[in-house]
Design an enzyme around this catalytic site. Structure first.
Site, PDB file in Angstrom:
ATOM      1  N   CYS A 145       0.829  -1.216   0.000  1.00  0.00           N
ATOM      2  CA  CYS A 145       0.000   0.000   0.000  1.00  0.00           C
ATOM      3  C   CYS A 145       0.864   1.266   0.000  1.00  0.00           C
ATOM      4  O   CYS A 145       1.688   1.473   0.896  1.00  0.00           O
ATOM      5  CB  CYS A 145      -0.914  -0.034   1.223  1.00  0.00           C
ATOM      6  SG  CYS A 145      -1.614   1.560   1.695  1.00  0.00           S
ATOM      7  N   GLY A 146       0.662   2.122  -1.007  1.00  0.00           N
ATOM      8  CA  GLY A 146       1.440   3.360  -1.118  1.00  0.00           C
ATOM      9  C   GLY A 146       1.228   4.303   0.046  1.00  0.00           C
ATOM     10  O   GLY A 146       2.172   4.920   0.545  1.00  0.00           O
ATOM     11  N   HIS A 147      -0.020   4.443   0.507  1.00  0.00           N
ATOM     12  CA  HIS A 147      -0.310   5.332   1.644  1.00  0.00           C
ATOM     13  C   HIS A 147       0.353   4.814   2.926  1.00  0.00           C
ATOM     14  O   HIS A 147       0.794   5.599   3.763  1.00  0.00           O
ATOM     15  CB  HIS A 147      -1.822   5.442   1.852  1.00  0.00           C
ATOM     16  CG  HIS A 147      -2.532   6.133   0.725  1.00  0.00           C
ATOM     17  ND1 HIS A 147      -2.283   7.449   0.386  1.00  0.00           N
ATOM     18  CD2 HIS A 147      -3.481   5.687  -0.142  1.00  0.00           C
ATOM     19  CE1 HIS A 147      -3.042   7.785  -0.635  1.00  0.00           C
ATOM     20  NE2 HIS A 147      -3.773   6.744  -0.975  1.00  0.00           N
ATOM     21  N   CYS A 148       0.432   3.482   3.045  1.00  0.00           N
ATOM     22  CA  CYS A 148       1.096   2.882   4.219  1.00  0.00           C
ATOM     23  C   CYS A 148       2.589   3.194   4.192  1.00  0.00           C
ATOM     24  O   CYS A 148       3.197   3.489   5.229  1.00  0.00           O
ATOM     25  CB  CYS A 148       0.881   1.372   4.243  1.00  0.00           C
ATOM     26  SG  CYS A 148      -0.862   0.864   4.231  1.00  0.00           S
TER      27      CYS A 148
END
Length: 489
Positions: free
Chosen positions: A47-50
């Site tokens: 996950c990019g946001h993670c």
């Protein structure tokens, strides 16, 4: 010798990658979450946001370790059952746990925001402030509210404590009945002082204190006079309940500070009634478009009334300076500017299976005495593309009953939904129904099969949508013949 060197290097590597964020499994989770106060992130490695959150989360964990507030994370690609049991359906999901009971995390995803939020959670809703801890407490966060009250004034104390209970996630609250602390604050009780790390640094609320006056005071003074807005602080402005004025300018524009500084007097004049921000037009050009500003003409200016769902862009041929913005904002405040409604042109011919609805004729179509089913869509949306054949078939099914029902589609990327509709669209496709003679919109929540749409319409339509227009006309004609009525030639 070589072995010891290798062990030494392993030790250094371990130290270098040591983390204060605890990795949890299904086995270790229950005991960890059962502590007095914890923060747990549910994430996926891809996950990019993670990934963007990770360094901030690590830094916050190290800082909060000193305050004995533990932070952990759960890899949902490994612990899928655990994440499912916690209702995780997106990444990252952050939850605050108190003795095993979860609550949604309401802070930002930056280091200082995580630290600030969790410190507030660790404190009682209202902390006791004395002369000894007064100076330390009033600088403990970006915004601190301290009530100075006589010890005998139980009514004001209760009002303040009740307010603090409601808004503990937003502000840090303290209460003092200490005469020395009150003297240090240089106020006459009852009074509430907001200490903050920006603008004038301090604001005072004196006299009779009520929940309404506290809320007005907090909202008016807790945001900077003219700050940068981003996803991290947008909610603060969105929840303020007053219009939001944007200066769109590239962050790397050498004149950015000069442009923003020139608008500060306008922001000061309307403080408490309109919030002012600047926004990076390179990063958030799409938001400018949503306010009906056309990139890439920067700087640009617009006002948004989030609650009323209206937008007021300044003509981009005009210069964004003090005189122009001041005049525009005054006209807005006096109700002299009409909201901007983006609309496609009304189709000259409606030759598609469903009615093509645009913003300019939205209210006219809504006012017709027909049952109305509308798909709000985006051309790029995969789910919308998949729905199109079914939606077209639905339109064809009722094509002989156009005096009773309209099945329509509305491109929500090229048209604004008028504020009179009373709703906004957050995802695509969104399907709404309004029965003939009603002003209430109903959200369609069923599956997207033709059978389900037909079943929904037959259950909710006011008109007899299964009776074709020509059949009704024929029946009316027969009635006239039987009654002996006829038109004069």
């Amino acid at each position: 010798m070589r072995t010891s060197a290798v062990l030494s290097l392993v030790g250094l590597a371990t130290a270098a990658f040591a983390s204060d964020v605890v990795d949890l499994t299904g086995t270790t989770f229950p005991d960890f979450a059962a502590q007095d106060l914890t923060l747990i992130e549910f994430f996926a490695p891809w996950c990019g946001h993670c990934k963007a959150l990770a360094p901030h989360y690590e830094e916050a964990a190290t800082i909060l370790k000193k305050d004995k507030i533990p932070i952990a994370k759960v890899d949902c690609t490994v612990e899928s059952d655990l994440c499912s049991s916690q209702g995780v359906n997106g990444y990252p999901t952050l939850k605050v746990f108190r003795k095993g009971v979860p609550a949604e995390y309401g802070g930002t995803r930056k280091t200082d925001g995580i630290v600030s939020y969790m410190k507030k959670q660790a404190l009682p809703a209202v902390s006791d402030v004395t002369a000894e801890n007064h100076d330390e407490f009033k600088t403990a966060d970006k915004v601190v509210l301290v009530a100075y009250v006589d010890e005998s004034d139980s009514k004001t104390q209760k009002t303040f404590r009740d307010f603090a209970d409601q808004y503990r996630d937003d502000y840090l609250f303290g209460l003092s009945t200490d005469a020395a602390a009150i003297a240090a604050a240089n106020v006459k009780p009852p009074a509430v002082v907001m200490y903050k790390t920006f603008d004038e640094g301090r604001n005072e609320l004196e006299g009779k204190i009520s929940s309404d006056s506290l809320l007005t005071f907090a909202k008016e003074h807790s945001v900077p006079l003219l700050d940068e807005i981003s996803p991290d602080n947008f909610a603060t402005y969105a929840e303020a309940g007053i219009p939001l004025a944007y200066i769109f300018v590239p962050a790397n524009d050498p004149k950015r500070e000069e442009i923003v500084k020139a608008i500060e007097p306008v922001a000061r004049e309307h403080k408490g009634k309109i919030n002012f921000v600047w926004i990076d037009s390179n990063k958030f050009a799409d938001h400018a478009k949503s306010l009906n500003l056309q990139e890439p003409t920067w700087p640009a200016f617009a006002i948004q009334n989030i609650q009323a769902m209206t937008k007021f862009p300044l003509d981009q041929s005009k210069t964004v300076d003090f005189a122009t913005v001041s005049s525009f904002v005054k006209d807005f405040a006096n109700g002299k500017i009409q909201p901007s409604i983006k609309s496609q042109k009304t189709p000259a011919v409606q030759d598609e299976p469903v009615y093509v609805l645009v913003a300019d004729e939205f209210e006219k179509v809504v006012a017709e005495d027909k049952d109305l089913l509308v798909e709000f869509y985006a051309p790029w949306c995969g789910h919308c593309k998949k729905l199109k054949p079914t939606w077209d078939t639905l339109g064809e099914r009722y094509s002989n009953a156009k005096s009773k029902i309209t099945v329509a589609k509305f491109d929500a990327t090229e048209n604004d939904i008028p504020s009179s509709a009373g709703f906004r669209v957050a995802g695509f496709p969104t399907i709404k129904f309004k029965a003939a003679g009603s002003s209430e919109w109903i959200s369609y929540e069923g599956d997207r099969s033709l059978e389900s749409f037909v079943e929904f319409l037959e259950a909710n339509a006011t008109n007899d949508i299964n009776s074709p227009d020509d059949e009704e006309a024929e029946l009316e004609g027969e009635s006239e013949v039987k009654s002996g009525r006829h038109d004069e030639l």
